[in-house]
Design a protein around this motif. Sequence first.
Motif, PDB file in Angstrom:
ATOM      1  N   LYS A 284     -80.761  14.957  87.959  1.00  0.00           N
ATOM      2  CA  LYS A 284     -79.719  15.904  88.369  1.00  0.00           C
ATOM      3  C   LYS A 284     -80.001  16.463  89.765  1.00  0.00           C
ATOM      4  CE  LYS A 284     -78.637  17.314  83.625  1.00  0.00           C
ATOM      5  NZ  LYS A 284     -78.619  18.415  82.640  1.00  0.00           N
ATOM      6  N   LEU A 285     -81.269  16.732  90.054  1.00  0.00           N
ATOM      7  CA  LEU A 285     -81.618  17.253  91.374  1.00  0.00           C
ATOM      8  C   LEU A 285     -81.445  16.181  92.449  1.00  0.00           C
ATOM      9  CD1 LEU A 285     -84.735  19.439  90.520  1.00  0.00           C
ATOM     10  CD2 LEU A 285     -82.474  20.235  91.217  1.00  0.00           C
ATOM     11  N   ALA A 286     -81.786  14.927  92.134  1.00  0.00           N
ATOM     12  CA  ALA A 286     -81.569  13.840  93.090  1.00  0.00           C
ATOM     13  C   ALA A 286     -80.085  13.722  93.415  1.00  0.00           C
ATOM     14  CB  ALA A 286     -82.099  12.523  92.520  1.00  0.00           C
ATOM     15  N   LEU A 287     -79.234  13.830  92.394  1.00  0.00           N
ATOM     16  CA  LEU A 287     -77.789  13.770  92.621  1.00  0.00           C
ATOM     17  C   LEU A 287     -77.327  14.971  93.445  1.00  0.00           C
ATOM     18  CD1 LEU A 287     -75.039  12.451  92.095  1.00  0.00           C
ATOM     19  CD2 LEU A 287     -74.893  13.828  90.009  1.00  0.00           C
ATOM     20  N   ALA A 288     -77.872  16.149  93.175  1.00  0.00           N
ATOM     21  CA  ALA A 288     -77.483  17.346  93.925  1.00  0.00           C
ATOM     22  C   ALA A 288     -77.813  17.196  95.410  1.00  0.00           C
ATOM     23  CB  ALA A 288     -78.167  18.578  93.343  1.00  0.00           C
ATOM     24  N   LYS A 289     -78.947  16.573  95.719  1.00  0.00           N
ATOM     25  CA  LYS A 289     -79.288  16.329  97.121  1.00  0.00           C
ATOM     26  C   LYS A 289     -78.275  15.384  97.765  1.00  0.00           C
ATOM     27  CE  LYS A 289     -83.024  18.814  97.309  1.00  0.00           C
ATOM     28  NZ  LYS A 289     -83.070  20.035  98.152  1.00  0.00           N
ATOM     29  N   TYR A 290     -77.872  14.368  97.027  1.00  0.00           N
ATOM     30  CA  TYR A 290     -76.895  13.394  97.513  1.00  0.00           C
ATOM     31  C   TYR A 290     -75.543  14.059  97.777  1.00  0.00           C
ATOM     32  CZ  TYR A 290     -73.511   9.511  97.023  1.00  0.00           C
ATOM     33  OH  TYR A 290     -72.473   8.629  97.189  1.00  0.00           O
ATOM     34  N   THR A 291     -75.033  14.800  96.806  1.00  0.00           N
ATOM     35  CA  THR A 291     -73.704  15.390  96.958  1.00  0.00           C
ATOM     36  C   THR A 291     -73.695  16.474  98.040  1.00  0.00           C
ATOM     37  OG1 THR A 291     -74.184  16.890  95.106  1.00  0.00           O
ATOM     38  CG2 THR A 291     -72.961  14.874  94.604  1.00  0.00           C
ATOM     39  N   THR A 292     -74.786  17.193  98.168  1.00  0.00           N
ATOM     40  CA  THR A 292     -74.875  18.195  99.232  1.00  0.00           C
ATOM     41  C   THR A 292     -74.809  17.523 100.598  1.00  0.00           C
ATOM     42  OG1 THR A 292     -76.159  19.706  97.846  1.00  0.00           O
ATOM     43  CG2 THR A 292     -76.295  20.024 100.228  1.00  0.00           C
ATOM     44  N   ALA A 293     -75.501  16.391 100.739  1.00  0.00           N
ATOM     45  CA  ALA A 293     -75.483  15.659 102.009  1.00  0.00           C
ATOM     46  C   ALA A 293     -74.084  15.179 102.358  1.00  0.00           C
ATOM     47  CB  ALA A 293     -76.442  14.474 101.941  1.00  0.00           C
ATOM     48  N   LEU A 294     -73.276  14.860 101.334  1.00  0.00           N
ATOM     49  CA  LEU A 294     -71.919  14.364 101.566  1.00  0.00           C
ATOM     50  C   LEU A 294     -70.877  15.479 101.610  1.00  0.00           C
ATOM     51  CD1 LEU A 294     -71.771  11.147  99.351  1.00  0.00           C
ATOM     52  CD2 LEU A 294     -72.340  11.364 101.777  1.00  0.00           C
ATOM     53  N   GLY A 295     -71.288  16.679 101.230  1.00  0.00           N
ATOM     54  CA  GLY A 295     -70.340  17.784 101.244  1.00  0.00           C
ATOM     55  C   GLY A 295     -69.375  17.777 100.082  1.00  0.00           C
ATOM     56  N   ILE A 296     -69.771  17.131  98.972  1.00  0.00           N
ATOM     57  CA  ILE A 296     -68.960  17.202  97.759  1.00  0.00           C
ATOM     58  C   ILE A 296     -69.711  18.048  96.750  1.00  0.00           C
ATOM     59  CG2 ILE A 296     -67.778  15.015  98.159  1.00  0.00           C
ATOM     60  CD1 ILE A 296     -69.652  13.665  96.246  1.00  0.00           C
ATOM     61  N   ALA A 297     -68.981  18.636  95.826  1.00  0.00           N
ATOM     62  CA  ALA A 297     -69.590  19.634  94.944  1.00  0.00           C
ATOM     63  C   ALA A 297     -69.429  19.247  93.485  1.00  0.00           C
ATOM     64  CB  ALA A 297     -68.975  20.997  95.189  1.00  0.00           C
ATOM     65  N   PRO A 298     -70.444  18.599  92.904  1.00  0.00           N
ATOM     66  CA  PRO A 298     -70.403  18.354  91.472  1.00  0.00           C
ATOM     67  C   PRO A 298     -70.792  19.611  90.724  1.00  0.00           C
ATOM     68  CG  PRO A 298     -72.494  17.633  92.313  1.00  0.00           C
ATOM     69  CD  PRO A 298     -71.704  18.168  93.493  1.00  0.00           C
ATOM     70  N   PRO A 299     -70.699  19.618  89.384  1.00  0.00           N
ATOM     71  CA  PRO A 299     -71.206  20.762  88.631  1.00  0.00           C
ATOM     72  C   PRO A 299     -72.668  21.005  88.971  1.00  0.00           C
ATOM     73  CG  PRO A 299     -69.962  19.287  87.213  1.00  0.00           C
ATOM     74  CD  PRO A 299     -70.113  18.590  88.527  1.00  0.00           C
ATOM     75  N   GLN A 300     -73.044  22.256  89.135  1.00  0.00           N
ATOM     76  CA  GLN A 300     -74.422  22.574  89.474  1.00  0.00           C
ATOM     77  C   GLN A 300     -75.358  22.123  88.360  1.00  0.00           C
ATOM     78  OE1 GLN A 300     -75.744  23.936  92.388  1.00  0.00           O
ATOM     79  NE2 GLN A 300     -73.698  23.260  92.988  1.00  0.00           N
ATOM     80  N   PRO A 301     -76.526  21.502  88.749  1.00  0.00           N
ATOM     81  CA  PRO A 301     -77.454  21.065  87.711  1.00  0.00           C
ATOM     82  C   PRO A 301     -77.956  22.229  86.895  1.00  0.00           C
ATOM     83  CG  PRO A 301     -78.480  20.954  89.888  1.00  0.00           C
ATOM     84  CD  PRO A 301     -77.029  21.262  90.089  1.00  0.00           C
ATOM     85  N   GLN A 302     -77.841  22.123  85.594  1.00  0.00           N
ATOM     86  CA  GLN A 302     -78.285  23.186  84.719  1.00  0.00           C
ATOM     87  C   GLN A 302     -79.176  22.593  83.647  1.00  0.00           C
ATOM     88  OE1 GLN A 302     -74.835  25.122  83.179  1.00  0.00           O
ATOM     89  NE2 GLN A 302     -74.221  25.980  85.146  1.00  0.00           N
ATOM     90  N   GLY A 303     -80.160  23.340  83.259  1.00  0.00           N
ATOM     91  CA  GLY A 303     -81.042  22.893  82.190  1.00  0.00           C
ATOM     92  C   GLY A 303     -80.808  23.728  80.943  1.00  0.00           C
ATOM     93  N   THR A 304     -81.614  23.453  79.955  1.00  0.00           N
ATOM     94  CA  THR A 304     -81.569  24.236  78.727  1.00  0.00           C
ATOM     95  C   THR A 304     -82.673  25.270  78.794  1.00  0.00           C
ATOM     96  OG1 THR A 304     -80.795  22.319  77.510  1.00  0.00           O
ATOM     97  CG2 THR A 304     -81.709  24.144  76.225  1.00  0.00           C
ATOM     98  N   PRO A 305     -82.333  26.544  78.937  1.00  0.00           N
ATOM     99  CA  PRO A 305     -83.375  27.552  79.100  1.00  0.00           C
ATOM    100  C   PRO A 305     -84.314  27.578  77.902  1.00  0.00           C
ATOM    101  CG  PRO A 305     -81.196  28.479  79.563  1.00  0.00           C
ATOM    102  CD  PRO A 305     -80.975  27.137  78.944  1.00  0.00           C
ATOM    103  N   VAL A 306     -85.600  27.709  78.207  1.00  0.00           N
ATOM    104  CA  VAL A 306     -86.602  27.881  77.163  1.00  0.00           C
ATOM    105  C   VAL A 306     -86.912  29.368  77.125  1.00  0.00           C
ATOM    106  CG1 VAL A 306     -88.874  27.218  76.365  1.00  0.00           C
ATOM    107  CG2 VAL A 306     -87.504  25.588  77.676  1.00  0.00           C
ATOM    108  N   ARG A 307     -86.479  30.044  76.102  1.00  0.00           N
ATOM    109  CA  ARG A 307     -86.574  31.499  76.074  1.00  0.00           C
ATOM    110  C   ARG A 307     -88.009  31.962  75.807  1.00  0.00           C
ATOM    111  NH1 ARG A 307     -82.129  30.085  73.237  1.00  0.00           N
ATOM    112  NH2 ARG A 307     -83.220  30.273  71.264  1.00  0.00           N
TER     113      ARG A 307
END
Length: 307
Positions: A284-307
């Motif tokens: 998800k972070l690799a994709l976020a770097k890619y989309t940021t470089a292209l200026g497109i905005a996918p859903p922000q990478p989110q994980g499952t919080p460990v409480r």
Amino acid sequence: MSSPTGPASGLPVRMPRPRQPGRHRRPEPLAAPEGAPALVLAVPGTPGAPTRSLAEEVVSIARSELPGLDARIGYLDGDEAEFPTLQAVLAHASEERAARFEHARAVGLDVKEPDGPVAVVVPLLAGPDGALLRRIRQAVMDSRVAADLTDVLGPHPLLAEALHVRLSEAGLARADRARLFTVATAADGIILASVGGDEAVQAAGITGMLLAARLAVPVMAAALDQDGSIAAVAEQLRGSGSQQLALAPYLIGPEIDPGLVEEAAKEAGCSAAEPLGPYPAIGKLALAKYTTALGIAPPQPQGTPVR
């Protein structure tokens, strides 16, 4: 058959569901833009079957998040056969784009000549490593292909989550504080091991603060590639009251010899968790770097919080 006013047979027609109004409506699914540059994952280290499996899983996660994504793998120390080099992958992507354009023009389509980057290169690194990043940058230059090079994946809260999970898998941290169960081997001090010198230690320290907040124990970063750094941090943690330490590699995995983590754990006199590996957040972070470089905005990478 159907008539202009409806189905002649009287069979029901599936009508599109109206979009749910308001802020709770589902977002439109995002797909890679047509003709978008390839995402090329730059994989450091000596390639082998485990490294390839890890890299393929990372790009598979990225593709699942962005349908239509052209994701490829280039090895920094690859060969020309089983493990294609980063230069070769970039050159091939450029040739394919040119061939698509020539074919479209040959069949009479009105298409613009492609411009912009052929690829976006994303280093498979959790933190900055100057020596490896210089080699990746040089490989991009040697390819003579127009390509953008992104930053490394961290620091990021999702990497703190991944570290927490790896520690809990090794029995070195509680998976969920809310359940109030104890782990007999849970550490009361964490050494966050990075590679890349002082810059990498500083970057790892940011993620370390996030990890400390999750575990409610002190976390300090140290350099695997600096003599005495791991031992010095272990001594500092013990001096501040921590008695049961654990080593958490702030690494994806391929960038170092696995034996370095074992040696560092022995040096610190503690157990070690596994490297981050193909944890879902990495893709998800690799994709976020890619989309940021292209200026497109996918859903922000989110994980499952460990409480």
